[in-house]
Design a protein around this motif. Structure first.
Motif, PDB file in Angstrom:
ATOM      1  N   ARG A 207       0.958  -1.206  -0.094  1.00 13.69           N
ATOM      2  CA  ARG A 207       0.013   0.169   0.021  1.00 13.69           C
ATOM      3  C   ARG A 207       0.951   1.304  -0.102  1.00 13.69           C
ATOM      4  NH1 ARG A 207      -3.719  -3.267   2.897  1.00 13.69           N
ATOM      5  NH2 ARG A 207      -5.748  -3.150   1.738  1.00 13.69           N
ATOM      6  N   GLN A 208       2.085   1.184   0.488  1.00 10.42           N
ATOM      7  CA  GLN A 208       2.980   2.237   0.405  1.00 10.42           C
ATOM      8  C   GLN A 208       3.848   2.246  -0.723  1.00 10.42           C
ATOM      9  OE1 GLN A 208       2.807   0.105   3.403  1.00 10.42           O
ATOM     10  NE2 GLN A 208       1.274   1.543   4.166  1.00 10.42           N
ATOM     11  N   GLY A 209       3.590   1.648  -1.763  1.00 12.97           N
ATOM     12  CA  GLY A 209       4.138   1.569  -3.054  1.00 12.97           C
ATOM     13  C   GLY A 209       5.574   1.146  -2.914  1.00 12.97           C
ATOM     14  N   ARG A 210       6.068   0.332  -1.823  1.00 10.34           N
ATOM     15  CA  ARG A 210       7.245  -0.557  -1.888  1.00 10.34           C
ATOM     16  C   ARG A 210       7.120  -1.848  -2.735  1.00 10.34           C
ATOM     17  NH1 ARG A 210       7.024   0.632   4.433  1.00 10.34           N
ATOM     18  NH2 ARG A 210       5.522  -0.959   4.188  1.00 10.34           N
ATOM     19  N   LEU A 211       8.232  -1.998  -3.251  1.00  5.34           N
ATOM     20  CA  LEU A 211       8.279  -3.154  -4.521  1.00  5.34           C
ATOM     21  C   LEU A 211       8.639  -4.435  -3.612  1.00  5.34           C
ATOM     22  CD1 LEU A 211       8.376  -4.219  -7.423  1.00  5.34           C
ATOM     23  CD2 LEU A 211      10.857  -3.469  -7.276  1.00  5.34           C
ATOM     24  N   LEU A 212       7.631  -5.200  -3.515  1.00  3.63           N
ATOM     25  CA  LEU A 212       7.681  -6.581  -3.005  1.00  3.63           C
ATOM     26  C   LEU A 212       8.336  -7.599  -3.678  1.00  3.63           C
ATOM     27  CD1 LEU A 212       3.963  -6.617  -1.144  1.00  3.63           C
ATOM     28  CD2 LEU A 212       6.248  -5.869  -0.411  1.00  3.63           C
ATOM     29  N   TYR A 213       7.814  -7.881  -5.069  1.00  7.98           N
ATOM     30  CA  TYR A 213       8.287  -8.684  -5.987  1.00  7.98           C
ATOM     31  C   TYR A 213       8.185  -8.396  -7.347  1.00  7.98           C
ATOM     32  CZ  TYR A 213       8.192 -14.127  -7.290  1.00  7.98           C
ATOM     33  OH  TYR A 213       8.640 -15.188  -7.823  1.00  7.98           O
ATOM     34  N   ILE A 214       9.002  -9.028  -8.141  1.00 10.52           N
ATOM     35  CA  ILE A 214       9.102  -8.925  -9.572  1.00 10.52           C
ATOM     36  C   ILE A 214       9.041 -10.547 -10.018  1.00 10.52           C
ATOM     37  CG2 ILE A 214      10.303  -8.246 -11.652  1.00 10.52           C
ATOM     38  CD1 ILE A 214      11.676  -6.057 -10.067  1.00 10.52           C
ATOM     39  N   GLY A 215       8.292 -10.594 -11.252  1.00  9.41           N
ATOM     40  CA  GLY A 215       8.038 -11.991 -11.978  1.00  9.41           C
ATOM     41  C   GLY A 215       7.632 -11.750 -13.410  1.00  9.41           C
ATOM     42  N   ILE A 216       7.552 -12.854 -13.895  1.00 10.64           N
ATOM     43  CA  ILE A 216       6.871 -12.888 -15.400  1.00 10.64           C
ATOM     44  C   ILE A 216       5.991 -13.832 -15.475  1.00 10.64           C
ATOM     45  CG2 ILE A 216       9.280 -12.078 -16.452  1.00 10.64           C
ATOM     46  CD1 ILE A 216       9.652 -15.056 -17.280  1.00 10.64           C
TER      47      ILE A 216
END
Length: 99
Positions: A15-24
């Motif tokens: 909710r604070q815009g922090r990047l949690l995870y990247i995937g495809i």
């Protein structure tokens, strides 16, 4: 593996815009919901939103995913994350201290 065509590079945020995870994925919206319901992920309740950008091939998406993880340092990626390079499953050779 044959080319699967257009593939989305997605990012999960709290909710604070922090990047949690990247995937495809070929279906980023479905993966978003899968992550949110995965009881094996203790951070799943923090997922609030996602973005997706489309690449023409899965191979392009895989390369972009590695580059994005290593540059943006999401909180919950382990594979391709530079802090985890010494792990056997990281996809990178283990760092060896020769000192």
């Amino acid at each position: 593996m044959p080319d699967q065509g257009k593939t989305g590079l997605y990012r999960l945020y709290d909710r604070q815009g922090r990047l949690l995870y990247i995937g495809i994925s070929t279906d980023p919206a479905k993966r978003f919901n899968t992550h949110r319901w995965d009881r094996g992920k203790p951070w799943r309740d923090r997922i609030a939103s996602y973005t997706a950008e489309w690449l023409d091939t899965r191979e392009e998406a895989e390369a972009a995913e590695v580059q994005a993880i290593r540059a943006e340092l999401p909180l919950h990626n382990r594979m391709h994350h530079p802090d985890c390079d010494a792990e056997l499953w990281s996809g990178y050779p283990a760092k060896v201290n020769t000192a």
